[in-house]
Design a protein around this motif. Structure first.
Motif: not given
Length: 85
Positions: A1-27
């Motif tokens: 996995m590239s560093g770019r995808a890892t950075r975007a995935t980490a942002a989505v993971d932080r959002l899931k934790k902060r919002s409590g909504n585990n359904r968020y999905s990145m494409s």
């Protein structure tokens, strides 16, 4: 996995934790842009964005968690104030 995808995935993971909504999905599109949806198969919440814009968008959805401050940090800050001229 590239560093770019890892950075975007980490942002989505932080959002899931902060919002409590585990359904968020990145494409990711074929042109390398990212978009966010509230779940697989749901309509996108934003237009396809470049990496930096996508991370900024995701970080702006839910407020960041407050920074934890220890008693030692508070005591150190008080000492700094006392020593200032």
């Amino acid at each position: 996995m590239s560093g770019r995808a890892t950075r975007a995935t980490a942002a989505v993971d932080r959002l899931k934790k902060r919002s409590g909504n585990n359904r968020y999905s990145m494409s990711r599109t074929g042109s390398g842009h990212y978009f966010l949806s509230e779940g697989a198969g749901e309509p996108p919440l934003c237009a396809a964005l470049e990496l930096d814009d996508f991370v900024a968008f995701v970080n702006g959805i839910a407020p960041a968690a407050p920074k934890r401050v220890s008693k030692l940090d508070v005591a150190f800050e008080k000492q700094l104030v006392k020593k200032a001229p």
